[in-house]
Scaffold this motif. Sequence first.
Motif, PDB file in Angstrom:
ATOM      1  N   LEU A 230      18.559  31.594  35.363  1.00  0.00           N
ATOM      2  CA  LEU A 230      17.520  30.995  36.197  1.00  0.00           C
ATOM      3  C   LEU A 230      17.288  31.939  37.367  1.00  0.00           C
ATOM      4  CD1 LEU A 230      18.805  27.289  36.465  1.00  0.00           C
ATOM      5  CD2 LEU A 230      17.232  28.263  34.770  1.00  0.00           C
ATOM      6  N   ILE A 231      16.060  32.403  37.519  1.00  0.00           N
ATOM      7  CA  ILE A 231      15.744  33.316  38.617  1.00  0.00           C
ATOM      8  C   ILE A 231      15.032  32.493  39.697  1.00  0.00           C
ATOM      9  CG2 ILE A 231      14.534  35.436  39.264  1.00  0.00           C
ATOM     10  CD1 ILE A 231      14.786  36.240  36.227  1.00  0.00           C
ATOM     11  N   HIS A 232      15.579  32.546  40.923  1.00  0.00           N
ATOM     12  CA  HIS A 232      15.086  31.643  41.972  1.00  0.00           C
ATOM     13  C   HIS A 232      14.922  32.386  43.285  1.00  0.00           C
ATOM     14  CE1 HIS A 232      14.359  27.724  43.812  1.00  0.00           C
ATOM     15  NE2 HIS A 232      15.222  28.015  44.770  1.00  0.00           N
ATOM     16  N   ASP A 233      13.827  32.098  43.973  1.00  0.00           N
ATOM     17  CA  ASP A 233      13.610  32.661  45.311  1.00  0.00           C
ATOM     18  C   ASP A 233      14.590  32.020  46.282  1.00  0.00           C
ATOM     19  OD1 ASP A 233      11.357  34.095  44.402  1.00  0.00           O
ATOM     20  OD2 ASP A 233      10.051  32.354  44.753  1.00  0.00           O
ATOM     21  N   ALA A 234      15.343  32.843  47.010  1.00  0.00           N
ATOM     22  CA  ALA A 234      16.305  32.295  47.979  1.00  0.00           C
ATOM     23  C   ALA A 234      15.611  31.498  49.081  1.00  0.00           C
ATOM     24  CB  ALA A 234      17.132  33.427  48.601  1.00  0.00           C
ATOM     25  N   VAL A 235      14.312  31.754  49.292  1.00  0.00           N
ATOM     26  CA  VAL A 235      13.587  31.051  50.362  1.00  0.00           C
ATOM     27  C   VAL A 235      12.916  29.770  49.850  1.00  0.00           C
ATOM     28  CG1 VAL A 235      13.258  33.028  51.865  1.00  0.00           C
ATOM     29  CG2 VAL A 235      11.613  32.585  50.018  1.00  0.00           C
ATOM     30  N   ARG A 236      13.418  29.245  48.719  1.00  0.00           N
ATOM     31  CA  ARG A 236      12.976  27.915  48.260  1.00  0.00           C
ATOM     32  C   ARG A 236      14.201  26.996  48.230  1.00  0.00           C
ATOM     33  NH1 ARG A 236       7.817  27.842  45.620  1.00  0.00           N
ATOM     34  NH2 ARG A 236       7.140  29.923  44.973  1.00  0.00           N
ATOM     35  N   PRO A 237      14.657  26.549  49.420  1.00  0.00           N
ATOM     36  CA  PRO A 237      15.899  25.768  49.458  1.00  0.00           C
ATOM     37  C   PRO A 237      15.713  24.307  49.046  1.00  0.00           C
ATOM     38  CG  PRO A 237      15.013  25.999  51.662  1.00  0.00           C
ATOM     39  CD  PRO A 237      14.116  26.814  50.767  1.00  0.00           C
ATOM     40  N   PHE A 238      14.465  23.873  48.831  1.00  0.00           N
ATOM     41  CA  PHE A 238      14.239  22.439  48.597  1.00  0.00           C
ATOM     42  C   PHE A 238      13.975  22.111  47.132  1.00  0.00           C
ATOM     43  CE2 PHE A 238      12.626  23.115  53.052  1.00  0.00           C
ATOM     44  CZ  PHE A 238      13.754  22.599  53.660  1.00  0.00           C
ATOM     45  N   VAL A 239      14.411  22.987  46.227  1.00  0.00           N
ATOM     46  CA  VAL A 239      14.227  22.700  44.806  1.00  0.00           C
ATOM     47  C   VAL A 239      15.049  21.465  44.427  1.00  0.00           C
ATOM     48  CG1 VAL A 239      16.044  24.362  44.169  1.00  0.00           C
ATOM     49  CG2 VAL A 239      14.355  23.641  42.472  1.00  0.00           C
ATOM     50  N   ALA A 240      14.433  20.575  43.663  1.00  0.00           N
ATOM     51  CA  ALA A 240      15.124  19.338  43.270  1.00  0.00           C
ATOM     52  C   ALA A 240      16.051  19.614  42.084  1.00  0.00           C
ATOM     53  CB  ALA A 240      14.103  18.278  42.893  1.00  0.00           C
ATOM     54  N   PRO A 241      17.264  19.047  42.108  1.00  0.00           N
ATOM     55  CA  PRO A 241      18.183  19.217  40.968  1.00  0.00           C
ATOM     56  C   PRO A 241      17.546  18.802  39.647  1.00  0.00           C
ATOM     57  CG  PRO A 241      19.345  18.234  42.833  1.00  0.00           C
ATOM     58  CD  PRO A 241      17.885  18.289  43.215  1.00  0.00           C
ATOM     59  N   SER A 242      16.676  17.791  39.673  1.00  0.00           N
ATOM     60  CA  SER A 242      16.046  17.347  38.415  1.00  0.00           C
ATOM     61  C   SER A 242      15.112  18.424  37.856  1.00  0.00           C
ATOM     62  CB  SER A 242      15.267  16.054  38.653  1.00  0.00           C
ATOM     63  OG  SER A 242      14.254  16.272  39.614  1.00  0.00           O
ATOM     64  N   VAL A 243      14.501  19.215  38.734  1.00  0.00           N
ATOM     65  CA  VAL A 243      13.634  20.303  38.273  1.00  0.00           C
ATOM     66  C   VAL A 243      14.474  21.383  37.592  1.00  0.00           C
ATOM     67  CG1 VAL A 243      12.096  22.165  39.035  1.00  0.00           C
ATOM     68  CG2 VAL A 243      11.813  19.851  39.967  1.00  0.00           C
ATOM     69  N   ILE A 244      15.653  21.652  38.159  1.00  0.00           N
ATOM     70  CA  ILE A 244      16.568  22.621  37.534  1.00  0.00           C
ATOM     71  C   ILE A 244      16.930  22.139  36.129  1.00  0.00           C
ATOM     72  CG2 ILE A 244      18.856  23.693  37.700  1.00  0.00           C
ATOM     73  CD1 ILE A 244      18.596  23.373  40.801  1.00  0.00           C
ATOM     74  N   ASP A 245      17.246  20.841  36.002  1.00  0.00           N
ATOM     75  CA  ASP A 245      17.545  20.259  34.686  1.00  0.00           C
ATOM     76  C   ASP A 245      16.382  20.443  33.724  1.00  0.00           C
ATOM     77  OD1 ASP A 245      20.131  19.103  34.587  1.00  0.00           O
ATOM     78  OD2 ASP A 245      19.478  17.564  36.017  1.00  0.00           O
ATOM     79  N   ASP A 246      15.170  20.125  34.205  1.00  0.00           N
ATOM     80  CA  ASP A 246      13.993  20.175  33.332  1.00  0.00           C
ATOM     81  C   ASP A 246      13.735  21.602  32.841  1.00  0.00           C
ATOM     82  OD1 ASP A 246      13.750  17.479  33.729  1.00  0.00           O
ATOM     83  OD2 ASP A 246      12.080  17.616  35.154  1.00  0.00           O
ATOM     84  N   VAL A 247      13.927  22.593  33.719  1.00  0.00           N
ATOM     85  CA  VAL A 247      13.714  23.989  33.314  1.00  0.00           C
ATOM     86  C   VAL A 247      14.740  24.378  32.248  1.00  0.00           C
ATOM     87  CG1 VAL A 247      13.847  26.399  34.093  1.00  0.00           C
ATOM     88  CG2 VAL A 247      12.589  24.705  35.465  1.00  0.00           C
ATOM     89  N   ILE A 248      16.008  23.990  32.468  1.00  0.00           N
ATOM     90  CA  ILE A 248      17.049  24.329  31.485  1.00  0.00           C
ATOM     91  C   ILE A 248      16.726  23.676  30.136  1.00  0.00           C
ATOM     92  CG2 ILE A 248      19.493  24.029  30.879  1.00  0.00           C
ATOM     93  CD1 ILE A 248      20.117  24.204  33.928  1.00  0.00           C
ATOM     94  N   LEU A 249      16.373  22.382  30.172  1.00  0.00           N
ATOM     95  CA  LEU A 249      16.095  21.662  28.921  1.00  0.00           C
ATOM     96  C   LEU A 249      14.915  22.258  28.163  1.00  0.00           C
ATOM     97  CD1 LEU A 249      16.745  17.928  29.819  1.00  0.00           C
ATOM     98  CD2 LEU A 249      18.025  19.404  28.226  1.00  0.00           C
ATOM     99  N   ALA A 250      13.886  22.708  28.915  1.00  0.00           N
ATOM    100  CA  ALA A 250      12.690  23.268  28.275  1.00  0.00           C
ATOM    101  C   ALA A 250      13.003  24.559  27.528  1.00  0.00           C
ATOM    102  CB  ALA A 250      11.604  23.510  29.325  1.00  0.00           C
ATOM    103  N   LEU A 251      14.131  25.184  27.873  1.00  0.00           N
ATOM    104  CA  LEU A 251      14.501  26.431  27.192  1.00  0.00           C
ATOM    105  C   LEU A 251      15.066  26.157  25.793  1.00  0.00           C
ATOM    106  CD1 LEU A 251      16.019  28.301  30.260  1.00  0.00           C
ATOM    107  CD2 LEU A 251      13.897  28.843  29.067  1.00  0.00           C
ATOM    108  N   GLY A 252      15.168  24.872  25.428  1.00  0.00           N
ATOM    109  CA  GLY A 252      15.613  24.529  24.073  1.00  0.00           C
ATOM    110  C   GLY A 252      14.609  24.969  23.023  1.00  0.00           C
ATOM    111  N   ASP A 253      13.323  24.960  23.371  1.00  0.00           N
ATOM    112  CA  ASP A 253      12.330  25.355  22.358  1.00  0.00           C
ATOM    113  C   ASP A 253      11.373  26.423  22.878  1.00  0.00           C
ATOM    114  OD1 ASP A 253      10.782  23.978  24.115  1.00  0.00           O
ATOM    115  OD2 ASP A 253      10.196  22.380  22.721  1.00  0.00           O
ATOM    116  N   SER A 254      11.803  27.157  23.918  1.00  0.00           N
ATOM    117  CA  SER A 254      10.933  28.194  24.462  1.00  0.00           C
ATOM    118  C   SER A 254      11.809  29.283  25.079  1.00  0.00           C
ATOM    119  CB  SER A 254      10.023  27.565  25.537  1.00  0.00           C
ATOM    120  OG  SER A 254       9.129  28.523  26.028  1.00  0.00           O
TER     121      SER A 254
END
Length: 410
Positions: free
Chosen positions: A112-136
Amino acid sequence: MKIDENTTVAVLLVAAGRGSRAATASDTSPKQYRTIGGVSVIARSIKVFQDHPRVGPVVAVIHRDDGAAFTEATGEAGRDVATVPGGATRQASVLCGLEHLASLPAPPDIVLIHDAVRPFVAPSVIDDVILALGDSEGAIAALPAIETLKTETENGHIAKTVPRAGVWSAQTPQGFHFAPILAAHRAAAESERSDFTDDAAVAEWYGAAVRLVAGNRDNVKLTTAGDLASADRRLKMEALMHMADIRVGSGFDVHAFVEGSEVILGGVAIPHDKRLSGHSDADVAMHAVTDALFGALGDGDIGSHFPPSEPEWKGAASRIFLEKAVSLVQERGGGIAHIDVTIICEAPKIGPHRDAIRESLAALCGLAVERVSVKATTTEKLGFTGRKEGIAAQATATIRLPFDDGAADG
Ligand code: MG
C-alpha cells in the motif's frame, strides 16, 4: 490473488517531499514533520497503519536530510519503521521504497503506497483497498467528483464544462500486487518517464487494471499552511469536546489539636505548639482536597476507600489517599483542572507556608502550581476553630472527564 489472513501487506509511506507550499514565516520544516493537535502529521499516519490488524511492516521513504527530523517527529511510533532515502521526484522515491521491500528476505504480497501527509485515512478504507486487490492488480482510494469541473482558456476564462459523471479524484492508499507494481516502476524509470503524479498512473501506463475504491472525505492531503492550521484547530477542538464532562466536587474535614510540635497541612510540616489528632497523619487540608476529588468523581470518600477500621492506614501519610483519588481520575481518562482549598484556624499562620502547600498539592495532583489555590481564614475567635480546638478545611476540585463517560448521557 486470494486475499486472506496469510496475505502479507507492507506500507510505503511517501514522506520525502520538502513541502514548500506549507512553509510559514516561522516554520519552514517539511509539513509531514509539523505537529497538528500535539502529534506530528507523519506519526499520525504511521499509527493508522500500525494499528491496522492486516498491515505488516511500515516503511517510510524520507529525504536524505531528514533522518533526525523523522526520529524526533515520530518517537515511539517511528521505532519500528524502516526509513529509506528517497529520490528527486515522488515517483523516484516510491521506486526507492519498492526496491527496499524487494531486497527483504520475504517481499510482501501486497504494497500500500500512502502519502505521509494524509493522516486521516479511515481504517475501513485501508480494508476496502486490500480486499479489492482480490480481483485486481491495483486498487486506489478515490472520491467521485462532486463539484462541476471546468477547463480554462489561456486568458483565464472557462473553455468548457467537463462532465463530471465517472470522474474521480485519486487519494491514497494505492494498493498493488507487489511484483507487478515493482516491474511497472522499474519499466517507467528505464523508459525515463518521471512525470507520473501517482502510482496508479504508473500501473495504468504499464497496462495493469486498477480498481477505484470509495475513500473518505476526511482523507485530505495536507498541502498548505492553511490545511495544517485547520487540521490543528479541528483536532484541538475534538480533544476539548472529548473532555467536556466538567464536574466540581467539594470536601470538608476537621481534626482536633492534641499536644505536639507541628501540624501537617497539604503535605507540609508547619512548626506549632500542638499537632492534629487522627487515624492517619491528620492532614486536614489534604483530606478535604481528596474528598473533593472523590466527590467530583461521584465515588465515595476517604472513609470508604481507606476504612479507619483497617489498621494498615494508622499513621499513614495522607498523600496515599490523594494519590488514589488522582489515579481514579486518570483511570477514567480524565484530568484535574483546578483545586481550591481553604484552611480555617486561628493558628498557626498559613500565609508564610501558602506557596509550599500549593507546590506540594500541585506535585501530588500532577498540576501546574497556578491551578492550585490555598486560602486561609480565621473564624473571628468563634466556634471550635476560634477556641483553637482544631483546624477545619474545605476544598473544591474541578475535573474534566471524557464526554462519553457513562453518566454524561443522563
Ligand atoms: Mg480527616
